[in-house]
Design an enzyme around this catalytic site. Structure first.
Site, mmCIF file in Angstrom:
data_model
loop_
_atom_site.group_PDB
_atom_site.id
_atom_site.type_symbol
_atom_site.label_atom_id
_atom_site.label_comp_id
_atom_site.label_asym_id
_atom_site.label_seq_id
_atom_site.Cartn_x
_atom_site.Cartn_y
_atom_site.Cartn_z
ATOM 1 N NE ARG A 162 17.939 -25.045 -5.928
ATOM 2 C CZ ARG A 162 16.691 -24.606 -4.977
ATOM 3 N NH1 ARG A 162 17.119 -24.898 -3.858
ATOM 4 N NH2 ARG A 162 15.983 -24.138 -5.516
ATOM 5 C CB SER A 232 15.864 -22.825 -11.283
ATOM 6 O OG SER A 232 14.754 -22.677 -10.651
ATOM 7 C CD GLU A 328 18.596 -25.415 -9.653
ATOM 8 O OE1 GLU A 328 18.646 -24.463 -8.956
ATOM 9 O OE2 GLU A 328 17.968 -26.113 -10.018
HETATM 10 N N1 EPU Z 1 11.611 -12.674 -11.380
HETATM 11 C C1 EPU Z 1 11.955 -11.908 -12.801
HETATM 12 N N2 EPU Z 1 11.607 -12.471 -13.882
HETATM 13 C C2 EPU Z 1 11.196 -13.701 -14.046
HETATM 14 C C3 EPU Z 1 10.725 -14.432 -13.017
HETATM 15 C C4 EPU Z 1 11.179 -13.968 -11.609
HETATM 16 O O1 EPU Z 1 12.383 -10.826 -12.422
HETATM 17 O O2 EPU Z 1 10.772 -13.983 -15.205
HETATM 18 C C5 EPU Z 1 12.115 -12.210 -10.187
HETATM 19 C C6 EPU Z 1 10.833 -11.536 -9.416
HETATM 20 O O3 EPU Z 1 11.412 -10.180 -8.851
HETATM 21 C C7 EPU Z 1 10.834 -12.533 -8.386
HETATM 22 C C8 EPU Z 1 11.957 -13.209 -8.238
HETATM 23 O O4 EPU Z 1 12.839 -13.106 -9.691
HETATM 24 O O5 EPU Z 1 10.102 -12.009 -7.299
HETATM 25 C C9 EPU Z 1 11.971 -14.648 -7.523
HETATM 26 O O6 EPU Z 1 11.231 -15.515 -8.706
HETATM 27 P P1 EPU Z 1 10.618 -16.731 -8.101
HETATM 28 O O7 EPU Z 1 9.821 -16.545 -6.927
HETATM 29 O O8 EPU Z 1 10.054 -17.552 -9.216
HETATM 30 O O9 EPU Z 1 11.917 -17.610 -7.510
HETATM 31 P P2 EPU Z 1 13.310 -17.865 -8.218
HETATM 32 O O10 EPU Z 1 14.281 -17.205 -7.263
HETATM 33 O O11 EPU Z 1 13.393 -17.620 -9.471
HETATM 34 C C10 EPU Z 1 13.750 -20.133 -6.713
HETATM 35 C C11 EPU Z 1 14.298 -21.454 -7.027
HETATM 36 C C12 EPU Z 1 12.948 -22.214 -7.694
HETATM 37 C C13 EPU Z 1 11.816 -22.210 -6.612
HETATM 38 C C14 EPU Z 1 11.415 -20.696 -6.471
HETATM 39 C C15 EPU Z 1 10.370 -20.595 -5.509
HETATM 40 C C16 EPU Z 1 16.501 -21.445 -7.386
HETATM 41 C C17 EPU Z 1 17.554 -21.403 -8.361
HETATM 42 N N3 EPU Z 1 15.198 -21.433 -7.688
HETATM 43 O O12 EPU Z 1 13.524 -19.375 -7.881
HETATM 44 O O13 EPU Z 1 13.290 -23.432 -7.529
HETATM 45 O O14 EPU Z 1 10.664 -22.950 -7.054
HETATM 46 O O15 EPU Z 1 12.561 -20.051 -5.908
HETATM 47 O O16 EPU Z 1 10.729 -20.751 -4.025
HETATM 48 O O17 EPU Z 1 16.823 -21.098 -6.099
HETATM 49 C C18 EPU Z 1 14.469 -25.108 -9.214
HETATM 50 O O18 EPU Z 1 15.414 -25.087 -8.372
HETATM 51 O O19 EPU Z 1 14.512 -25.851 -10.344
HETATM 52 C C19 EPU Z 1 13.225 -24.243 -8.975
HETATM 53 C C20 EPU Z 1 12.192 -24.108 -9.566
#
Ligand code: EPU
Length: 332
Positions: A162, A232, A328
């Site tokens: 990012r 995010s 972010e």
């Molecule tokens: N989780 C929770 N609570 C929640 C949601 C998620 O505990 O309410 C935990 C779960 O353990 C889950 C983990 O977080 O397994 C990861 O969640 P998710 O797969 O949704 O991914 P993220 O790390 O929250 C990142 C990116 C997203 C991207 C997704 C999928 C960042 C800041 N965000 O989110 O990017 O779509 O991975 O690859 O790196 C964005 O940047 O705007 C964005 C949406």
């Protein structure tokens, strides 16, 4: 040269907060952009893409530049690869749809990310194990301070999680991006959620992968057109070994991913949820009920209300887990 005065920026940011820009322009060509930069050299500048990753807490006493360069063209191709140049103002997901419909692979995991082509390299957008840096050959830009054209190879963009030279220096307006995509496709597992969604399909095709991602995102993330948000809100924190161990003492189930350079990435969404802030609403602002990392606007036009809620979450997570959440999203 078309520069307007006193423009309301509410339609230009996905949180829909109010802010008036003293000056506003949408240059259609590199030359027009260059002339504007030279004529308004002394004004503070702010570059807007789709406005999906920033919001305003006050008026902007300077020049807002929204690049208007459009067009998608093939520059070269051989049996294996194609190089495509897309204008900064192209909608990111339309560009992904274009690639997928031509059978070009590389961008499909980034389907439905709200962005423009020009904004994508700035924060090195990414999803489902892919980052835009993986498919970028070159970024074309104009330097803000001089108005001169500049080209950046992939290495020169200094991409990180990012982050990029464009985000760090804020001294360039991206006008177009050159991508290198593959003309073949073979599904490789990079993200468990995606493989689950594709379960039962022996060898998923490119459109099937795009559709699966669209389904996952539509289920989990609110549509900014319906419920204003900026995706995010925080980056996933990178921890050093001791910090990671400290976190695991407090939260033995915390997700931990290897982040290279002796670092470990954990999930900001998980930390927010464990702080009791998933689906929490305060006045007109809250976190989304289905994903704690998304801050949603239920109706305020005042960005300060959003930034106060952001700080509350940061304080809470820091207090409970000794981890600083870094936004972010840009707050102006
Ligand atoms: N989780 C929770 N609570 C929640 C949601 C998620 O505990 O309410 C935990 C779960 O353990 C889950 C983990 O977080 O397994 C990861 O969640 P998710 O797969 O949704 O991914 P993220 O790390 O929250 C990142 C990116 C997203 C991207 C997704 C999928 C960042 C800041 N965000 O989110 O990017 O779509 O991975 O690859 O790196 C964005 O940047 O705007 C964005 C949406």
């Amino acid at each position: 040269m078309n520069v307007k005065n006193n423009i309301q920026l509410q339609p230009y940011n996905s949180f829909r907060t109010k802010s008036v820009a003293k000056l506003f322009c949408e240059p259609q060509t590199e030359q027009e952009l260059s002339e504007i930069l030279q004529s308004y050299a002394n004004e503070p500048k702010l570059i807007l893409g789709g406005g999906y990753n920033l919001f305003f807490t006050k008026n902007f006493d300077g020049l807002v530049i929204k690049p208007g360069m459009k067009g998608i063209k093939t520059l070269s191709e051989n049996d294996e690869f194609v190089e495509i140049e897309a204008g900064a103002a192209e909608d990111w997901d339309n560009f992904v749809a274009h690639c997928v419909s031509h059978g070009y692979s590389g961008t499909e995991n980034m389907s439905l990310i709200p962005s423009t082509v020009g904004a994508a390299p700035v924060q090195n957008i990414g999803a489902y194990g892919t980052e835009v840096k993986d498919v970028i050959v070159k970024v074309k830009a104009v330097e803000i301070t001089s108005g001169k054209s500049a080209e950046f190879s992939n290495d020169e963009c200094e991409f990180e999680y990012r982050n990029s030279i464009f985000k760090r220096t804020r001294n360039y307006v991206i006008t177009s991006v050159v991508f290198r995509l593959s003309k073949s496709f073979e599904y490789k597992e990079k993200y468990v959620d995606l493989s689950h969604e594709l379960e039962g399909i022996l060898s998923p095709t490119l459109p099937q992968v795009r559709d699966a991602i669209i389904r996952i995102r539509t289920r989990k993330l609110p549509d900014p057109e319906v419920l204003p948000n900026a995706g995010s809100f925080f980056k996933n924190p990178i921890l050093m070994k001791e910090e990671k161990e400290e976190l695991l003492r407090l939260l033995p189930d915390a997700p931990i991913y290897n982040a290279g350079h002796d670092g470990f990435k954990t999930s900001a969404a998980y930390l927010i949820e464990k702080s009791g802030y998933k689906g929490k609403r305060k006045g007109n602002v809250g976190t989304y009920e289905r994903h704690a990392l998304i801050i949603v606007n239920y109706g305020t036009e005042n960005g300060k209300e959003i930034s106060d809620f952001v700080q509350e979450i940061q304080r809470k997570v820091y207090h409970q887990f000794n981890i600083e959440l870094e936004p972010e999203v840009w707050i102006f």
